[in-house]
Design a protein around this motif. Structure first.
Motif, PDB file in Angstrom:
ATOM      1  N   GLY A 247       1.239   2.085   4.785  1.00 20.02           N
ATOM      2  CA  GLY A 247       2.352   1.158   4.974  1.00 20.02           C
ATOM      3  C   GLY A 247       3.606   1.545   4.214  1.00 20.02           C
ATOM      4  N   GLY A 248       3.517   2.572   3.367  1.00 21.32           N
ATOM      5  CA  GLY A 248       4.707   3.029   2.655  1.00 21.32           C
ATOM      6  C   GLY A 248       4.764   2.549   1.210  1.00 21.32           C
ATOM      7  N   GLU A 249       5.423   3.346   0.370  1.00 26.14           N
ATOM      8  CA  GLU A 249       5.478   3.056  -1.068  1.00 26.14           C
ATOM      9  C   GLU A 249       6.176   1.748  -1.391  1.00 26.14           C
ATOM     10  N   SER A 250       7.091   1.315  -0.524  1.00 26.82           N
ATOM     11  CA  SER A 250       7.861   0.101  -0.824  1.00 26.82           C
ATOM     12  C   SER A 250       6.966  -1.134  -0.916  1.00 26.82           C
ATOM     13  N   LYS A 251       5.774  -1.046  -0.349  1.00 26.50           N
ATOM     14  CA  LYS A 251       4.863  -2.193  -0.394  1.00 26.50           C
ATOM     15  C   LYS A 251       3.980  -2.188  -1.642  1.00 26.50           C
ATOM     16  N   TYR A 252       4.149  -1.185  -2.471  1.00 27.39           N
ATOM     17  CA  TYR A 252       3.279  -1.036  -3.647  1.00 27.39           C
ATOM     18  C   TYR A 252       4.129  -1.071  -4.925  1.00 27.39           C
ATOM     19  N   LEU A 253       3.454  -0.993  -6.047  1.00 19.11           N
ATOM     20  CA  LEU A 253       4.145  -1.146  -7.327  1.00 19.11           C
ATOM     21  C   LEU A 253       5.292  -0.158  -7.480  1.00 19.11           C
ATOM     22  N   LYS A 254       6.390  -0.668  -8.035  1.00 21.02           N
ATOM     23  CA  LYS A 254       7.517   0.201  -8.387  1.00 21.02           C
ATOM     24  C   LYS A 254       7.457   0.570  -9.870  1.00 21.02           C
ATOM     25  N   THR A 255       7.088  -0.412 -10.686  1.00 21.52           N
ATOM     26  CA  THR A 255       7.015  -0.157 -12.131  1.00 21.52           C
ATOM     27  C   THR A 255       5.743  -0.766 -12.707  1.00 21.52           C
ATOM     28  N   VAL A 256       5.302  -0.167 -13.786  1.00 21.35           N
ATOM     29  CA  VAL A 256       4.162  -0.673 -14.561  1.00 21.35           C
ATOM     30  C   VAL A 256       4.580  -0.695 -16.022  1.00 21.35           C
ATOM     31  N   THR A 257       4.344  -1.819 -16.687  1.00 24.92           N
ATOM     32  CA  THR A 257       4.688  -1.921 -18.105  1.00 24.92           C
ATOM     33  C   THR A 257       3.455  -2.337 -18.903  1.00 24.92           C
ATOM     34  N   TYR A 258       3.127  -1.549 -19.895  1.00 23.01           N
ATOM     35  CA  TYR A 258       2.069  -1.920 -20.840  1.00 23.01           C
ATOM     36  C   TYR A 258       2.709  -2.621 -22.029  1.00 23.01           C
ATOM     37  N   ASN A 556      -6.575  -3.085  -5.558  1.00 18.49           N
ATOM     38  CA  ASN A 556      -6.931  -1.690  -5.868  1.00 18.49           C
ATOM     39  C   ASN A 556      -6.877  -1.375  -7.363  1.00 18.49           C
ATOM     40  N   TYR A 557      -6.823  -2.418  -8.187  1.00 20.55           N
ATOM     41  CA  TYR A 557      -6.907  -2.249  -9.639  1.00 20.55           C
ATOM     42  C   TYR A 557      -8.360  -2.528 -10.022  1.00 20.55           C
ATOM     43  N   THR A 558      -9.256  -1.588  -9.642  1.00 21.18           N
ATOM     44  CA  THR A 558     -10.694  -1.763  -9.818  1.00 21.18           C
ATOM     45  C   THR A 558     -11.275  -0.505 -10.465  1.00 21.18           C
ATOM     46  N   PHE A 559     -12.500  -0.631 -10.978  1.00 20.61           N
ATOM     47  CA  PHE A 559     -13.135   0.551 -11.549  1.00 20.61           C
ATOM     48  C   PHE A 559     -14.642   0.369 -11.603  1.00 20.61           C
ATOM     49  N   SER A 560     -15.344   1.434 -12.020  1.00 30.41           N
ATOM     50  CA  SER A 560     -16.802   1.418 -12.128  1.00 30.41           C
ATOM     51  C   SER A 560     -17.204   2.328 -13.287  1.00 30.41           C
ATOM     52  N   SER A 576      -0.810  -7.872  -2.791  1.00 29.56           N
ATOM     53  CA  SER A 576      -1.017  -8.234  -1.378  1.00 29.56           C
ATOM     54  C   SER A 576       0.161  -9.064  -0.871  1.00 29.56           C
ATOM     55  N   GLN A 577       0.787  -9.832  -1.778  1.00 32.24           N
ATOM     56  CA  GLN A 577       1.949 -10.640  -1.372  1.00 32.24           C
ATOM     57  C   GLN A 577       3.126  -9.768  -0.911  1.00 32.24           C
ATOM     58  N   LYS A 578       3.138  -8.498  -1.339  1.00 31.58           N
ATOM     59  CA  LYS A 578       4.216  -7.576  -0.950  1.00 31.58           C
ATOM     60  C   LYS A 578       3.781  -6.638   0.166  1.00 31.58           C
ATOM     61  N   GLY A 579       2.568  -6.828   0.669  1.00 33.82           N
ATOM     62  CA  GLY A 579       2.106  -6.004   1.787  1.00 33.82           C
ATOM     63  C   GLY A 579       1.174  -4.884   1.426  1.00 33.82           C
ATOM     64  N   ALA A 580       0.783  -4.771   0.146  1.00 35.42           N
ATOM     65  CA  ALA A 580      -0.159  -3.715  -0.251  1.00 35.42           C
ATOM     66  C   ALA A 580      -1.507  -3.927   0.447  1.00 35.42           C
ATOM     67  N   VAL A 581      -2.098  -2.850   0.898  1.00 33.86           N
ATOM     68  CA  VAL A 581      -3.349  -2.912   1.654  1.00 33.86           C
ATOM     69  C   VAL A 581      -4.529  -2.711   0.693  1.00 33.86           C
ATOM     70  N   ARG A 582      -5.501  -3.614   0.749  1.00 31.88           N
ATOM     71  CA  ARG A 582      -6.674  -3.502  -0.119  1.00 31.88           C
ATOM     72  C   ARG A 582      -7.579  -2.369   0.393  1.00 31.88           C
ATOM     73  N   ALA A 583      -7.875  -1.411  -0.505  1.00 33.92           N
ATOM     74  CA  ALA A 583      -8.744  -0.276  -0.127  1.00 33.92           C
ATOM     75  C   ALA A 583     -10.148  -0.433  -0.689  1.00 33.92           C
ATOM     76  N   HIS A 584     -10.291  -1.192  -1.753  1.00 31.86           N
ATOM     77  CA  HIS A 584     -11.611  -1.398  -2.354  1.00 31.86           C
ATOM     78  C   HIS A 584     -11.550  -2.653  -3.218  1.00 31.86           C
ATOM     79  N   THR A 585     -12.718  -3.213  -3.491  1.00 26.46           N
ATOM     80  CA  THR A 585     -12.792  -4.442  -4.276  1.00 26.46           C
ATOM     81  C   THR A 585     -13.615  -4.213  -5.538  1.00 26.46           C
ATOM     82  N   GLN A 586     -13.398  -5.072  -6.505  1.00 23.92           N
ATOM     83  CA  GLN A 586     -14.123  -4.931  -7.760  1.00 23.92           C
ATOM     84  C   GLN A 586     -15.565  -5.414  -7.614  1.00 23.92           C
TER      85      GLN A 586
END
Length: 588
Positions: A247-258, A556-560, A576-586
């Protein structure tokens, strides 16, 4: 509630969390000393997690343990001819190799093509004994051979590397950025060892990895743009990363802040007040996470992910101070473990959801040995062993021998509430058998820094509590190999901080390094665990399930246990509110 919100505002100011501007704010209780060091000279979990946003490799692993191609055009396998094994006339494997082809669109964040030279440079540096890496294995047995062009190369392990098919891809470092400075380091320190080289190395790597000198280029989907020490680290999307989300990068995170908030109670307050979107795997204590789960409602989710994270206490067996305290005597170490009520501890603090460990190998591993010597809580037996070792109880209730009291310094990461509670419990239990323990904790940057754990020989600590993160697929027993003991002569490389050394363990470890027969190798690893459990160089506490919290809508913020950190699939983390597509679940 007003008081809590006021505290949040004081900490985070006008920060806006949530999908409104397609950003993500993550809270963590630790701040790494540096980031994106290609040779991982600091091996903190928070560093590895943050590096996941910026890093890329030839291959990577998904939550199910399946290998996938990243920088490489494909995963080398025996079936496609990319993985090869060489045997001698007796059928024994003598070497193995992987051939990679780099994607034509693989670039550094400055647009420069990634080539075989970047992998050659990385391999050359990690094998230089002036470099303070935690471990050179298996790279000290590897060589790279160029293919038909600068995008194709073969890495060969001789002796062979057992896990080459899954973990045999070398790292990479931007040769066009770092080569010149490396040449200067090489010239300035040629033939030298010791503190002078250490300082030169710090100067070299500090040019590319610190808050004052951010990485110049990265290979992964995000790049660092601001680091305010003690406060925050911000990453922005790297447009030159080759993988693009659906769906394109615009639907996913632009910035991440720790956000670095060492007090875990404050971390929790900030999640509840909506100032943070997620917590890192280095975040809340387990009991805090249990409470978060009970209160999560419809705003966020708290997960407990089973992992191969081993919480333990290393016993320093190195140096004169260790000998004076009797820590080089296995009876003293066994007594400390017998005097520790681990079952009671995990029930009291974790509702029994974190299983007691008996060796350093996780039960998830195929080579786990359940039949080792175990040490159930038995303070009477602990007292007998200490008596037998010559440590007699004095009038003050503290044991002494040869005019020296058994007074140990017990250290861990300051501000970690659960570890500090465990320390207090253990302190009381050990005092009941006549062992005095003084607690001396340090910030994570100091505790895991170059002058602490690796320099146990100098008597900087007696007991050190922390966790090792490992992947159950690759268990080889390397943590306690003799050659892994950090010393001045080896530049303090290695992770065997307790300093335990067993000739039989080392023999089995070496044999298992080239043992491709699964049954024989499993038998070797079983005996190694038995030797370790009998001598108790560390006090095994428990295996952690890693809690973390995310706001609803973050996908898609999941791990194992295989991927280990929720940043393994960083390029398609979004709302998901911005259109990001879920690829896997926790999964829990």
């Amino acid at each position: 509630m007003k008081k809590l919100l006021a505290l949040s505002a004081l900490l985070l100011g006008a920060a806006v969390a949530g999908p409104a501007n397609n950003s993500l704010i993550i809270g963590t209780s630790q701040e790494p000393p540096n980031i994106y060091d290609p040779w991982s000279t600091n091996n903190l979990a928070i560093t590895a997690e943050i590096n996941g946003w910026m890093g890329a490799g030839l291959m990577y692993m998904d939550n199910g343990g399946k290998m996938l191609a990243d920088i490489a055009t494909k995963v080398p396998t025996a079936a496609n001819g990319g993985y090869k094994v060489t045997r001698n006339s007796a059928g024994k494997v003598t070497s193995n190799s992987l051939t990679f082809t780099i994607r034509p669109d693989a670039k550094w964040s400055d647009g420069r093509a990634i080539t075989a030279a970047d992998f050659e440079f990385w391999l050359k540096v990690i094998n230089d004994d002036r470099v303070l890496v935690p471990d050179r294995d298996p790279w000290d047995k590897a060589k790279i051979t160029r293919g038909a062009n600068d995008r194709t190369f073969t890495i060969t392990f001789s002796p062979p590397y057992l896990f080459a098919e899954k973990a045999g891809a070398p790292g990479l470092a931007p040769a066009h950025i770092m080569q010149s400075a490396w040449n200067a380091f090489d010239s300035a320190t040629k033939g030298q060892k010791g503190d002078a080289v250490t300082e030169q190395w710090k100067r070299f790597i500090g040019q590319y990895t610190t808050s004052s000198n951010l990485p110049k280029v990265v290979a992964g989907p995000f790049k660092p743009t601001a680091w305010r020490p003690g406060n925050s680290l911000t990453l922005t999307r790297n447009p030159n990363y080759w993988r693009k989300p659906a769906g394109g990068e615009s639907k996913y995170l632009k910035t991440v802040t720790y956000r670095f908030i060492s007090n875990t109670n404050t971390l929790k307050v900030n999640v509840l007040s909506g100032q943070l979107d997620a917590l890192a795997t280095v975040g809340l204590s387990f009991d805090q996470a249990l409470d978060m789960r009970a209160r999560q409602g419809s705003k966020f989710q708290t997960y407990f992910v089973p992992g191969a994270i081993w919480e333990h206490v290393d016993i320093n067996t190195r140096g004169q101070r260790s000998r004076d305290l009797g820590l080089n005597d296995e009876r003293v170490r066994q007594a400390l473990l017998l005097a520790t009520d681990r079952e009671g501890l995990t029930k009291a603090l974790f509702q029994g959801r974190q299983p007691v460990s008996h060796t350093f190998v996780n039960p998830l591993s195929a080579v786990y040995n359940a039949n080792v010597t175990k040490y159930p809580f038995n303070q009477a037996r602990a007292r007998q062993l200490l008596d037998a070792a010559g440590w007699k109880v004095g009038s003050d209730g503290i044991r002494a021998k040869g005019g020296k009291k058994m007074t140990l310094t017990f250290s861990t990461t300051a501000g970690n509430a659960v570890r500090e509670r465990v320390q207090q419990i253990l302190q009381a239990q050990w005092k009941a058998v006549g062992v005095q323990v003084n607690i001396q904790n340090y910030p994570a940057s100091v505790f895991f820094g170059p002058d602490m754990l690796s320099k146990g020989e100098d008597g900087k600590w007696d007991l050190a509590m922390y966790a090792w993160v490992s992947n159950p697929l690759f268990e080889e027993g390397s943590l306690f190999k003799g050659e892994g003991i950090p010393t001045e002569s080896n530049g303090y490389a290695g992770q065997n901080y307790s300093g335990w050394k067993s000739a039989e363990y080392d023999r089995l470890f070496t044999a298992s390094q080239t043992e491709f027969n699964t049954t024989t190798r499993k038998a070797n690893l079983a005996k190694m665990q038995s030797l370790w459990a009998a001598d108790v160089p560390s006090l095994p506490l428990y295996f952690r399930s890693n809690p973390y919290t995310v706001a609803n809508g973050l996908v898609n913020y999941t791990f194992s246990a295989y991927t280990q950190y929720p940043t393994w699939d960083a390029y398609r983390v979004g709302w998901s509110q911005k259109g990001a597509v879920r690829a896997h679940t926790q999964k829990e």
